[in-house]
Design an enzyme around this catalytic site. Structure first.
Site, PDB file in Angstrom:
ATOM      1  N   ILE A 175     109.580  45.394   4.350  1.00 43.97           N
ATOM      2  CA  ILE A 175     109.987  46.312   3.273  1.00 43.97           C
ATOM      3  C   ILE A 175     109.188  47.600   3.369  1.00 43.97           C
ATOM      4  O   ILE A 175     107.966  47.579   3.545  1.00 43.97           O
ATOM      5  CB  ILE A 175     109.710  45.674   1.888  1.00 43.97           C
ATOM      6  CG1 ILE A 175     110.331  44.276   1.757  1.00 43.97           C
ATOM      7  CG2 ILE A 175     110.151  46.604   0.755  1.00 43.97           C
ATOM      8  CD1 ILE A 175     111.795  44.180   1.898  1.00 43.97           C
ATOM      9  N   HIS A 194     107.893  49.825   1.016  1.00 41.86           N
ATOM     10  CA  HIS A 194     107.713  49.838  -0.441  1.00 41.86           C
ATOM     11  C   HIS A 194     107.753  51.261  -0.990  1.00 41.86           C
ATOM     12  O   HIS A 194     107.348  52.214  -0.310  1.00 41.86           O
ATOM     13  CB  HIS A 194     106.368  49.206  -0.807  1.00 41.86           C
ATOM     14  CG  HIS A 194     106.338  47.724  -0.550  1.00 41.86           C
ATOM     15  ND1 HIS A 194     106.979  46.827  -1.368  1.00 41.86           N
ATOM     16  CD2 HIS A 194     105.763  47.002   0.436  1.00 41.86           C
ATOM     17  CE1 HIS A 194     106.788  45.601  -0.895  1.00 41.86           C
ATOM     18  NE2 HIS A 194     106.057  45.673   0.206  1.00 41.86           N
ATOM     19  N   ILE A 207      94.200  45.835   6.234  1.00 41.18           N
ATOM     20  CA  ILE A 207      95.509  46.481   5.969  1.00 41.18           C
ATOM     21  C   ILE A 207      96.499  45.405   5.520  1.00 41.18           C
ATOM     22  O   ILE A 207      97.317  44.914   6.312  1.00 41.18           O
ATOM     23  CB  ILE A 207      96.024  47.257   7.205  1.00 41.18           C
ATOM     24  CG1 ILE A 207      94.932  48.149   7.793  1.00 41.18           C
ATOM     25  CG2 ILE A 207      97.257  48.064   6.849  1.00 41.18           C
ATOM     26  CD1 ILE A 207      94.549  49.359   6.978  1.00 41.18           C
TER      27      ILE A 207
HETATM   28  C1  LIG Z   1     103.529  37.686   4.413  1.00 38.34           C
HETATM   29  C2  LIG Z   1     103.369  39.173   4.553  1.00 38.34           C
HETATM   30  C3  LIG Z   1     104.328  40.057   4.043  1.00 38.34           C
HETATM   31  C4  LIG Z   1     104.158  41.425   4.152  1.00 38.34           C
HETATM   32  N1  LIG Z   1     105.162  42.261   3.737  1.00 38.34           N
HETATM   33  C5  LIG Z   1     105.006  43.598   3.857  1.00 38.34           C
HETATM   34  C6  LIG Z   1     106.058  44.473   3.486  1.00 38.34           C
HETATM   35  O1  LIG Z   1     107.161  44.057   3.158  1.00 38.34           O
HETATM   36  N2  LIG Z   1     105.818  45.803   3.522  1.00 38.34           N
HETATM   37  C7  LIG Z   1     104.615  46.311   3.909  1.00 38.34           C
HETATM   38  O2  LIG Z   1     104.452  47.525   3.840  1.00 38.34           O
HETATM   39  N3  LIG Z   1     103.620  45.500   4.333  1.00 38.34           N
HETATM   40  C8  LIG Z   1     103.811  44.166   4.338  1.00 38.34           C
HETATM   41  N4  LIG Z   1     102.833  43.331   4.779  1.00 38.34           N
HETATM   42  C9  LIG Z   1     101.638  43.905   5.345  1.00 38.34           C
HETATM   43  C10 LIG Z   1     101.872  44.407   6.766  1.00 38.34           C
HETATM   44  O3  LIG Z   1     102.622  43.481   7.523  1.00 38.34           O
HETATM   45  C11 LIG Z   1     100.507  44.635   7.404  1.00 38.34           C
HETATM   46  O4  LIG Z   1      99.762  45.473   6.563  1.00 38.34           O
HETATM   47  C12 LIG Z   1     100.603  45.303   8.758  1.00 38.34           C
HETATM   48  O5  LIG Z   1     101.507  44.633   9.600  1.00 38.34           O
HETATM   49  C13 LIG Z   1      99.195  45.306   9.363  1.00 38.34           C
HETATM   50  O6  LIG Z   1      99.266  45.878  10.634  1.00 38.34           O
HETATM   51  P1  LIG Z   1      97.947  45.947  11.516  1.00 38.34           P
HETATM   52  O7  LIG Z   1      98.311  46.770  12.697  1.00 38.34           O
HETATM   53  O8  LIG Z   1      96.801  46.378  10.688  1.00 38.34           O
HETATM   54  O9  LIG Z   1      97.628  44.443  11.902  1.00 38.34           O
HETATM   55  P2  LIG Z   1      98.314  43.443  12.970  1.00 38.34           P
HETATM   56  O10 LIG Z   1      99.760  43.633  13.048  1.00 38.34           O
HETATM   57  O11 LIG Z   1      97.830  42.087  12.648  1.00 38.34           O
HETATM   58  O12 LIG Z   1      97.703  43.921  14.350  1.00 38.34           O
HETATM   59  C14 LIG Z   1      96.389  43.628  14.738  1.00 38.34           C
HETATM   60  C15 LIG Z   1      96.400  43.368  16.219  1.00 38.34           C
HETATM   61  O13 LIG Z   1      95.061  43.250  16.678  1.00 38.34           O
HETATM   62  C16 LIG Z   1      95.038  42.286  17.722  1.00 38.34           C
HETATM   63  N5  LIG Z   1      93.657  41.821  17.880  1.00 38.34           N
HETATM   64  C17 LIG Z   1      92.931  41.113  16.994  1.00 38.34           C
HETATM   65  N6  LIG Z   1      91.692  40.878  17.484  1.00 38.34           N
HETATM   66  C18 LIG Z   1      91.645  41.465  18.716  1.00 38.34           C
HETATM   67  C19 LIG Z   1      90.641  41.563  19.720  1.00 38.34           C
HETATM   68  N7  LIG Z   1      89.438  41.009  19.564  1.00 38.34           N
HETATM   69  N8  LIG Z   1      90.945  42.235  20.870  1.00 38.34           N
HETATM   70  C20 LIG Z   1      92.164  42.812  21.054  1.00 38.34           C
HETATM   71  N9  LIG Z   1      93.149  42.736  20.121  1.00 38.34           N
HETATM   72  C21 LIG Z   1      92.895  42.078  18.964  1.00 38.34           C
HETATM   73  C22 LIG Z   1      95.999  41.211  17.218  1.00 38.34           C
HETATM   74  O14 LIG Z   1      96.468  40.395  18.267  1.00 38.34           O
HETATM   75  C23 LIG Z   1      97.086  42.055  16.564  1.00 38.34           C
HETATM   76  O15 LIG Z   1      98.169  42.316  17.456  1.00 38.34           O
HETATM   77  C24 LIG Z   1     102.993  41.955   4.732  1.00 38.34           C
HETATM   78  C25 LIG Z   1     102.043  41.067   5.276  1.00 38.34           C
HETATM   79  C26 LIG Z   1     102.260  39.699   5.231  1.00 38.34           C
HETATM   80  C27 LIG Z   1     101.308  38.768   5.881  1.00 38.34           C
END
Ligand SMILES: Cc1cc2nc3c(=O)[nH]c(=O)nc-3n(C[C@H](O)[C@H](O)[C@H](O)COP(=O)(O)OP(=O)(O)OC[C@H]3O[C@@H](n4cnc5c(N)ncnc54)[C@H](O)[C@@H]3O)c2cc1C
Length: 481
Positions: free
Chosen positions: A47, A49, A338
């Site tokens: 979503i 939002h 995040i």
């Molecule tokens: C159930 C659920 C529903 C959600 N719904 C929404 C929604 O509808 N709308 C919205 O805006 N947000 C939503 N969110 C939040 C949103 O999905 C996250 O905030 C966002 O995807 C976070 O992205 P990121 O890049 O920070 O983390 P991630 O996508 O987790 O990326 C982090 C990456 O780091 C890598 N990594 C970790 N450790 C290491 C390491 N030591 N070395 C190399 N790589 C590493 C991992 O493999 C991963 O690929 C939701 C979250 C959840 C769990």
């Protein structure tokens, strides 16, 4: 020596890679899995939002509203699936009405456009299948739905074409800084050797606290919280028009029922403390989701469920994201904790971190910056467009995924783009093959053969998803010696 190393290829890391590829600097993204968008960014509600949930005055509130405003143009530039559907938060009683009035007030403070409370027939005209016990709703016309994994991979593809580097299957194990202050150099150690950079950005999702502690004094802890879902078949696509939320609680935004950009219906999530790396679903979790969803939309057909999944939230227990330069280690930046609405806010978070990096190094425009991409989506073409596409490339005339009408041409296109998918699920995230009702039961073997052929791999080396999840282990009957 890189100018910037980004750790983590989720939607935040990939958005930053794209943002930094506007400039003439050397950037490397390191991701431990075999594809980008393999963590929280692949398993969420998808979503965009509107921005009435975050506390007014926080960076989260600004990033959500800005990210929402940026997504339409970005989705069109990158040719990713997005639809502005609008959303409703529905209320059943006086307590819910009070919560909805608070959300309206917060939303207005956050600058969310078009927010209003609606009642009676107006609600049911928008959503005919809602329970008649619903008394009022907060209507947010700016909310939308997006393909979260496409948002990540499309940005990574453009950035790579513009000169950025991505290392997959590479896990960061330690970070050392030599030298003081802004002049120091970071050595980022991984299972595949060491990389050096002037600046390091932690975008490691649920592991962002672990990566932070490799480089700076401990200042936050992530509690992983899982959320489980049902995905309904496209037969149910007309059941719900927009995103239907219940009133939020301390644990999250509650169970939602919403359309997806692929024409399915998504229902979930629950919320419970969980493990960092466990994406299993449970009977209790799904029962809770089922009960909550049928309270709002009693006629929902859960027998049309084609898949369950769960995602893991990176909850730092704060009302805001942790975004900015470390207070104890100069040159180390966090995009950490995040949680939701992180997907909606990702582009704005990336722009903020790029701005902070720009205060450290001169950011000259990159003449090779690739802002846009265009891909073929056969299913969305008119008959005339389909004929023309097949004439130009006969591979568009062979349907591989029958459920989602994905052609061999689209699969080969995905395999030839700058970040080729190496697993069945990565390919599914690029072009939807295997996403439909049979979940790859029919097309899986053909998709596997195409990946192996075009990436020059042995079929035994193409996993379902992560490394180790192999489908084929060797030849059986009729094997030629
Ligand atoms: C159930 C659920 C529903 C959600 N719904 C929404 C929604 O509808 N709308 C919205 O805006 N947000 C939503 N969110 C939040 C949103 O999905 C996250 O905030 C966002 O995807 C976070 O992205 P990121 O890049 O920070 O983390 P991630 O996508 O987790 O990326 C982090 C990456 O780091 C890598 N990594 C970790 N450790 C290491 C390491 N030591 N070395 C190399 N790589 C590493 C991992 O493999 C991963 O690929 C939701 C979250 C959840 C769990």
């Amino acid at each position: 020596m890189f100018d910037v190393i980004i750790i983590g290829g989720g939607v935040c890391g990939c958005s930053l890679l794209y943002e930094l590829s506007r400039y003439k600097i050397n950037t490397l993204l390191i991701e431990k899995e075999n594809d980008v968008s393999c963590g929280t960014s692949k398993a969420n509600s998808a979503i965009v939002h509107a921005g009435y949930d975050p506390a007014p005055g926080t960076f989260m509130a600004r990033a959500n509203v800005e990210g929402n405003a940026q997504i339409e143009k970005l989705a069109s530039d990158l040719d990713i699936m997005y639809k502005k559907t609008g959303s409703l938060v529905v209320g059943f009683d006086d307590d819910d009405r009070k919560s909805i009035e608070k959300l309206l007030e917060k939303g207005r403070k956050n600058g969310v456009p078009g927010l209003r409370i609606i009642e009676g027939d107006e609600i049911f005209k928008l959503e005919p299948n809602l329970s008649r016990d619903v008394k009022c709703a907060l209507y947010a016309p700016s909310a939308g739905i997006v393909s979260p994994w496409e948002l990540a991979s499309a940005q990574a593809e453009c950035a790579i074409e513009g000169g950025a580097k991505v290392e997959l299957d590479t896990e960061v194990t330690s970070i050392k800084k030599s030298g003081d202050g802004a002049r120091g150099i970071f050595t980022v150690s991984t299972n595949k050797g060491n990389f050096e950079a002037k600046y390091v950005v932690n975008a490691a999702g649920v592991n962002s606290d672990i990566v932070s502690e490799m480089a700076e004094k401990k200042h936050f802890k992530i509690t992983p919280r899982s959320g489980e879902y049902f995905i309904l078949d496209t037969t149910e696509r007309s059941f719900v028009n927009m995103i239907v939320f219940q009133c939020p609680s301390k644990l999250g935004k509650g169970v939602l029922v919403a359309p997806t950009v692929h024409g399915n219906v998504i229902i979930g999530p629950d919320s419970k403390e969980w493990k960092r790396d466990d994406y299993s679903t449970s009977r209790d979790g799904l029962d809770f989701v089922r009960r909550s969803a049928t309270r709002v939309m009693p006629a929902i057909n859960l027998r049309a469920s084609i898949r369950n999944f769960s995602g893991i939230r990176a909850d730092a227990g704060l009302d805001d994201f942790i975004v900015g330069e470390s207070k104890t280690t100069a040159g180390f930046f966090n995009m950490a904790g995040i949680k939701s609405p992180g997907l909606s806010s990702s582009t704005a978070i990336a722009k903020e971190v790029a701005k902070l990096i720009g205060e450290k190094i001169e950011l000259k425009p990159n003449p090779n910056f690739v802002a846009k991409r265009k891909i073929v989506r056969f299913i969305h073409m008119s008959e005339a467009e389909k004929k023309a596409a097949i004439k130009e490339n006969p591979l568009y005339g062979t349907i591989i995924c029958r459920c989602e009408t994905v052609t061999e041409g689209e699969i080969v296109d995905a395999l030839r783009r700058p970040l080729p998918p190496r697993s069945l699920d990565a390919l599914k995230r690029r072009c939807a093959a295997g996403m439909g009702r049979c979940q790859g039961g029919f097309c899986g073997p053909r998709v596997l053969a195409l990946i192996a052929k075009h990436l020059n791999l042995r079929p035994e080396d193409v996993p379902k998803d992560r490394q180790g999840m192999y489908i084929i282990t060797g030849e059986t009957k009729g094997a030629s010696k």
